[in-house]
Design an enzyme around this catalytic site. Structure first.
Site, PDB file in Angstrom:
ATOM      1  N   SER A 226       0.679  -1.351  -0.098  1.00 28.38           N
ATOM      2  CA  SER A 226       0.092   0.002  -0.196  1.00 28.38           C
ATOM      3  C   SER A 226       0.969   1.305  -0.131  1.00 28.38           C
ATOM      4  O   SER A 226       1.727   1.461  -0.877  1.00 28.38           O
ATOM      5  CB  SER A 226      -0.854  -0.039   1.103  1.00 28.38           C
ATOM      6  OG  SER A 226      -1.872   0.970   1.144  1.00 28.38           O
TER       7      SER A 226
ATOM      8  N   ASP B  27      -9.964  -3.641  -5.293  1.00 25.80           N
ATOM      9  CA  ASP B  27      -9.233  -2.641  -4.546  1.00 25.80           C
ATOM     10  C   ASP B  27      -8.944  -1.210  -5.489  1.00 25.80           C
ATOM     11  O   ASP B  27      -8.935  -1.485  -6.586  1.00 25.80           O
ATOM     12  CB  ASP B  27      -7.738  -3.324  -4.552  1.00 25.80           C
ATOM     13  CG  ASP B  27      -6.862  -2.126  -3.873  1.00 25.80           C
ATOM     14  OD1 ASP B  27      -7.082  -1.199  -3.500  1.00 25.80           O
ATOM     15  OD2 ASP B  27      -5.499  -2.755  -3.804  1.00 25.80           O
TER      16      ASP B  27
ATOM     17  N   HIS C  13      -8.200  -4.930  -0.730  1.00 24.76           N
ATOM     18  CA  HIS C  13      -7.196  -4.118  -0.367  1.00 24.76           C
ATOM     19  C   HIS C  13      -6.671  -4.308   1.135  1.00 24.76           C
ATOM     20  O   HIS C  13      -7.768  -4.393   2.010  1.00 24.76           O
ATOM     21  CB  HIS C  13      -7.336  -2.683  -0.325  1.00 24.76           C
ATOM     22  CG  HIS C  13      -6.061  -1.687  -0.152  1.00 24.76           C
ATOM     23  ND1 HIS C  13      -5.072  -1.479  -1.087  1.00 24.76           N
ATOM     24  CD2 HIS C  13      -5.534  -1.414   0.906  1.00 24.76           C
ATOM     25  CE1 HIS C  13      -4.265  -0.655  -0.698  1.00 24.76           C
ATOM     26  NE2 HIS C  13      -4.187  -0.581   0.467  1.00 24.76           N
TER      27      HIS C  13
END
Ligand SMILES: *[C@@H]1O[C@H](CO)[C@@H](O)[C@H](O)[C@H]1NC(C)=O
Length: 419
Positions: free
Chosen positions: A201, A359, A389
């Site tokens: 991320s 995501d 995600h």
């Protein structure tokens, strides 16, 4: 009269179900678990907003304390090695690299006589939350070190609100240069040909940016040989990619939350959220965004039809130019690695890019994989059709998801074979 308590109970149950329920795509397994978890996150953030509004706590500080409290509670219940398996051989030390706090995991097999692999890991959390020292990040650090016989360095870079861009990037870069220096390689018996940089991320964003900088720095005597990016954040110009639109309400990274993280990171005024959601910051009249730059994240050209579906690009003619001029980081490749030119990408290390269908960041991950490949870099694109995600953070009971465990296995196996 028993009717009144019953009615109150029923209304509360309906209100709770309404709060928890979010429509989920069929591909998502264990949807109720994800909804409950999401409701927990939303409640935490809403509580933090109320406390910030009342002036009794800082928004980010409050979220940090809630998650630390939850993790502490789970450790109390399950023991510190929750589910990750006890790895007594891995030596853990909290030290600093070039002044940046890091946690180093050293594998059981000693360094005498043979060189080991190295991996720098950068945790996610929107450049504002998280630490490599707790929960699943710590578990993954131990697993990487033990299973791959690798010296793992997890970077505790500074976070928002204490700092914003470029400080987190500069912290990671300084730690990376120190890690790759001849002295540190010698101290840990690390093979200079086998050092990875990795992150998930926002940590994937920092890992990609650091990989680009090190790759093009001719003064470095050793460089990263691979980069492993897990659902990375890569660009801030288009918040209307098909994946941003398709997954805007999918836990746990809702679209406005990601844009909020970006505004914080770039030191922008948070009241620009609705403008940014409308792509007003990248309107055509913003002449700093050249056609060449736009082409680097043009999903109409870079994504396969399967992901474009019938979406149309959103590039407003007029936007809100003035305010965004005060956000120079918007076009900085160190913040948005997808904006790098082909000459930079061509120098980047072999890549693993993990993406999840559900995501908001899916499309930028796919575009980065494609652009690296077009620049001649060898890329493994590992896509999870039932992924969401953050799923790699959910690998231990009770917050465990099968897709998280599969994705973690795919990541470890790739590193085993390619690092
Ligand atoms: C985007 O910019 C246009 C032109 O300045 C403006 O009319 C519109 O209201 C803005 N959109 C948002 C959501 O603020």
């Amino acid at each position: 009269m028993r009717l009144l308590p019953a009615a109150v109970t029923l209304s509360l149950a309906v209100a709770l179900a309404y709060y928890v329920y979010v429509p989920m795509p069929d591909a998502i397994q264990e949807p109720w678990k994800l909804m409950l978890m999401d409701a927990g996150f939303r409640a935490t953030m809403q509580l933090a907003s109320v406390k910030a509004w009342l002036g009794i706590d800082h928004y980010i500080g409050s979220i940090r304390r809630s998650t630390a409290g939850f993790e502490g509670m789970m450790e109390g219940l399950l023991g510190p090695e929750q589910g990750g398996g006890v790895m007594p051989g891995v030596k853990v030390s909290d030290i600093t690299f070039a002044g940046v706090p890091v946690r180093v995991y050293e594998p059981p097999a000693g360094g005498e006589g043979h060189l080991r692999r190295g991996l720098m890991f950068i945790h996610g959390g929107g450049w504002a939350l998280g630490t490599g020292k707790r929960g699943s990040y710590d578990t993954i650090g131990r697993m990487l070190s033990d299973e791959l016989n690798t010296v793992v360095v997890s970077v505790e870079y500074r976070l928002y609100p204490e700092v914003h861009f470029p400080v987190p990037y500069l912290d990671c870069l300084a730690a990376a240069k120190h890690f790759l220096s001849p002295e540190v390689r010698a101290r840990y018996a690390i093979d200079p040909e086998r050092v990875a940089v990795s992150g998930d991320s926002a940590g994937g964003n920092l890992a990609a940016a650091v990989a680009q900088e090190i790759s093009t720095d001719e003064t470095m005597s050793a460089k990263f040989s691979v980069q492993a990016l897990i659902y990375p954040v890569l660009q801030a110009l288009d918040f209307n990619t098909p994946s941003y639109l398709q997954n805007q309400n999918i836990p746990i990274l809702h679209r406005p939350l990601m844009v909020h993280f970006w505004l914080q990171y770039l030191g922008a005024d948070l009241s620009l959220l609705s403008q940014a959601l409308a792509n007003n910051h990248s309107a055509l009249e913003n002449s700093n965004i050249t056609p060449e730059l736009r082409a680097r994240l043009d999903w109409t050209a870079l994504l396969p039809p399967k992901h474009k579906r019938d979406h149309k690009p959103l590039i407003p003619k007029k936007g809100f130019q003035g305010t965004w001029k005060e956000v120079p980081g918007l076009l900085d490749v160190r913040a948005s690695p997808l904006l790098a030119g082909p000459e930079v990408l061509a120098k980047c290390p072999r890549a693993y890019v993990l993406t999840c269908e559900h995501d908001v960041l899916r499309d930028e991950g796919l575009m980065y994989a494609r652009r690296l490949q077009d620049a001649g870099v060898s890329v493994t694109s590992d896509h999870y059709e039932d992924g969401f995600h953050g799923c790699l953070s959910f690998i231990t009971w009770p917050l465990e998801f099968d897709v998280g465990k599969r994705a973690l296995r795919g990541y470890l196996d790739w590193l085993q074979d390619n690092l």
